[in-house]
Design a protein around this motif. Structure first.
Motif, short mmCIF file in Angstrom:
data_model
loop_
_atom_site.label_atom_id
_atom_site.label_comp_id
_atom_site.label_asym_id
_atom_site.label_seq_id
_atom_site.Cartn_x
_atom_site.Cartn_y
_atom_site.Cartn_z
N ALA A 252 14.16 3.75 -8.90
CA ALA A 252 14.54 2.35 -9.07
C ALA A 252 15.95 2.23 -9.68
O ALA A 252 16.76 1.40 -9.25
N MET A 253 16.26 3.05 -10.67
CA MET A 253 17.59 3.01 -11.29
C MET A 253 18.66 3.35 -10.26
O MET A 253 19.72 2.71 -10.21
N ALA A 254 18.39 4.36 -9.43
CA ALA A 254 19.37 4.77 -8.42
C ALA A 254 19.62 3.67 -7.40
O ALA A 254 20.69 3.62 -6.79
N HIS A 255 18.62 2.78 -7.22
CA HIS A 255 18.76 1.67 -6.28
C HIS A 255 19.12 0.36 -6.98
O HIS A 255 18.98 -0.73 -6.39
N GLY A 256 19.58 0.44 -8.22
CA GLY A 256 20.11 -0.73 -8.89
C GLY A 256 19.08 -1.71 -9.40
O GLY A 256 19.38 -2.90 -9.54
N CYS A 257 17.88 -1.24 -9.71
CA CYS A 257 16.87 -2.11 -10.31
C CYS A 257 16.98 -2.06 -11.83
O CYS A 257 17.15 -0.99 -12.41
N VAL A 258 16.85 -3.20 -12.47
CA VAL A 258 16.76 -3.26 -13.93
C VAL A 258 15.33 -2.89 -14.31
O VAL A 258 14.38 -3.30 -13.65
N ILE A 259 15.17 -2.10 -15.38
CA ILE A 259 13.86 -1.57 -15.74
C ILE A 259 13.22 -2.42 -16.84
O ILE A 259 13.86 -2.74 -17.85
N LEU A 260 11.97 -2.77 -16.64
CA LEU A 260 11.15 -3.49 -17.62
C LEU A 260 9.89 -2.66 -17.81
O LEU A 260 9.06 -2.56 -16.90
N SER A 261 9.73 -2.04 -19.00
CA SER A 261 8.68 -1.04 -19.14
C SER A 261 8.15 -0.94 -20.57
O SER A 261 8.82 -1.32 -21.53
N ASP B 162 0.86 -1.19 0.00
CA ASP B 162 0.00 0.00 0.00
C ASP B 162 0.89 1.24 0.00
O ASP B 162 2.03 1.19 -0.42
N ASN B 163 0.36 2.37 0.49
CA ASN B 163 1.13 3.60 0.49
C ASN B 163 2.08 3.65 1.68
O ASN B 163 1.69 3.33 2.81
N ILE B 164 3.31 4.04 1.43
CA ILE B 164 4.33 4.15 2.48
C ILE B 164 4.86 5.57 2.48
O ILE B 164 5.21 6.12 1.44
N GLY B 165 4.94 6.17 3.67
CA GLY B 165 5.40 7.54 3.78
C GLY B 165 6.85 7.69 4.19
O GLY B 165 7.45 8.73 3.94
N ASP B 166 7.41 6.67 4.81
CA ASP B 166 8.77 6.76 5.31
C ASP B 166 9.78 6.52 4.20
O ASP B 166 9.81 5.44 3.57
N GLU B 167 10.64 7.51 3.95
CA GLU B 167 11.60 7.43 2.84
C GLU B 167 12.60 6.29 3.03
O GLU B 167 13.03 5.66 2.06
N ASN B 168 13.00 6.03 4.26
CA ASN B 168 13.97 4.94 4.50
C ASN B 168 13.36 3.58 4.16
O ASN B 168 14.03 2.72 3.58
N THR B 169 12.09 3.40 4.52
CA THR B 169 11.41 2.15 4.20
C THR B 169 11.27 1.99 2.70
O THR B 169 11.49 0.89 2.16
N ILE B 170 10.91 3.07 2.02
CA ILE B 170 10.80 3.03 0.56
C ILE B 170 12.14 2.65 -0.06
O ILE B 170 12.22 1.81 -0.96
N GLY B 171 13.21 3.28 0.43
CA GLY B 171 14.54 2.98 -0.09
C GLY B 171 14.93 1.53 0.13
O GLY B 171 15.54 0.91 -0.75
#
Length: 397
Positions: free
Chosen positions: A309-318, A275-284
């Motif tokens: 996502a790119m900054a956190h090393g995720c490969v993008i599928l779009s 769901d929606n998350i407000g804490d930036e550390n948790t999101i990161g």
């Protein structure tokens, strides 16, 4: 077409004028307690990419000598604290301006707020972040008061704003693709080229991760981040997860954002919903653990979630929409679906690419590292802040 829209707006203004006068009178009787350098107009402060960008603009250019008006009822308060951090005075007037049963209050507030703006001894800047109310007040603002607008995509606002273009001094667009789309729109509607020349491009940005992270090689996680609105087609993500689950591919799917209106969560017990998350550390942390970010949208500008996502090393599928193809290259840092419309094809390609990346960890790691490097060079918030600060300085002078 353009001239007809201008005439229609001017006819409507004749009927609105009495409400403007009443509002102006109220502004004289009860003036603001201080003058403001910038008047910001935003519709919402709830969860959304546009709202995050608006908060960033306010933080880059605002301060205690600025005021923000929210004009539509927000679904949640996800970014309200981010707006407060700007130091701006915040006024939520949505109970007056977003009530169809008391629509005359919207008209009254157009007069009241433009009365505040026009009455200032210090000439302010008016900034409109895709806010319908902001457009409706633009004809009633003094001509020597500069007005700026921010456009995120080619959408209904692209058409709503047309009769008000003569009052806009600068148009900021976040997407190179959408700049081109609007050029075509201007040509189709026979809008003067002098108005086209007011468009500038300022790309979005993010706060880059401040702490190191590592991916777990023992798991494989596909992440979707966003709302469940129609154009996002999150049902395709859920169906991809289901088919991979049925094949026992041992791929974990996670969804961050409110998608309750789009899919029935109980039908997908193998998907983890945040769901929606407000804490930036948790999101990161969620981004850091994911290996792939998947997006299946029919339309986008350039989503903030791809930058994050790119900054956190995720490969993008779009899907190849908006500015995404400018930043995502096949087998370099992700994959673009070959078809945007064919939903079955998107699901099949998603399954194929996810399975391939899961079984080719060297390639996965190489593309992830490419994304981290690309994000560090292109998406930092410092450049964004300077671009907007320079814009405000130039428009003021």
């Amino acid at each position: 077409m353009y001239q007809r829209l201008l005439i229609k707006r001017m006819i409507e203004d004749v009927f609105i004028f009495p409400f403007i006068l009443i509002g102006r009178l109220a502004a004289m009787i009860r003036p603001l307690k201080k003058e403001y350098r910038v008047f910001f107009f935003f519709p919402f402060y709830h969860t959304g990419g546009a709202e995050k960008v608006h908060a960033q603009v306010a933080n880059a250019t605002g301060g205690n000598d600025c005021i923000i008006f929210f004009t539509k009822r927000s679904a949640d308060d996800r970014f309200l604290d981010d707006f407060r951090k700007s130091g701006c005075n915040i006024k939520d007037i949505s109970k007056f301006t977003d009530n169809k049963w008391l629509y005359f209050l919207n008209l009254f507030y157009r007069g009241l707020i433009t009365g505040y703006i026009n009455k200032q001894h210090q000439k302010p800047i008016v900034f409109n972040g895709q806010c319908n109310f902001g457009y409706k007040i633009s004809p009633w603002i003094k001509k020597n008061v500069p007005q700026l607008e921010l456009i995120h995509s080619l959408n209904t606002f692209s058409y709503i704003r047309i009769p008000f273009l003569p009052f806009i001094n600068r148009t900021v667009m976040i997407s190179q693709k959408r700049v081109g789309d609007h050029k075509e729109l201007y040509t189709r509607y026979k809008i003067p080229t002098t108005l086209l020349e007011k468009i500038i491009h300022i790309p979005n940005a993010i706060k880059l991760p401040g702490k190191p992270f590592t991916k777990d090689d023992k798991t494989f996680t596909v992440l979707y981040v966003g709302r469940g609105t129609e154009e996002k087609r999150v049902k395709l993500v859920a169906e991809t997860a289901k088919q991979l689950y049925d094949k026992k591919e041992n791929v974990e799917f996670e969804i961050m954002g409110d998608v309750s209106g789009a899919i029935n969560k109980s039908a997908y017990p193998f998907i983890k919903f945040y769901d929606n998350i407000g804490d930036e550390n948790t999101i990161g942390d969620i981004y850091s653990k994911a290996h792939i970010l998947i997006l299946t949208s029919t339309t986008e500008g350039f989503p903030m979630v791809i930058m994050e996502a790119m900054a956190h090393g995720c490969v993008i599928l779009s899907t190849a929409v908006g500015d995404i193809p400018y930043h995502v290259k096949n087998k370099e840092n992700g994959f673009l679906f070959s078809n945007t419309e064919n939903e079955i094809s998107i699901i099949n390609e998603a399954i194929e690419k996810i399975s391939w990346l899961k079984n080719n960890r060297y390639e996965l790691k190489r593309m992830a590292e490419n994304n981290i490097s690309y994000a560090n060079h292109n998406f930092g918030i410092e450049r964004f802040n300077k671009n907007y600060q320079d814009l405000f300085s130039s428009i003021k002078s």
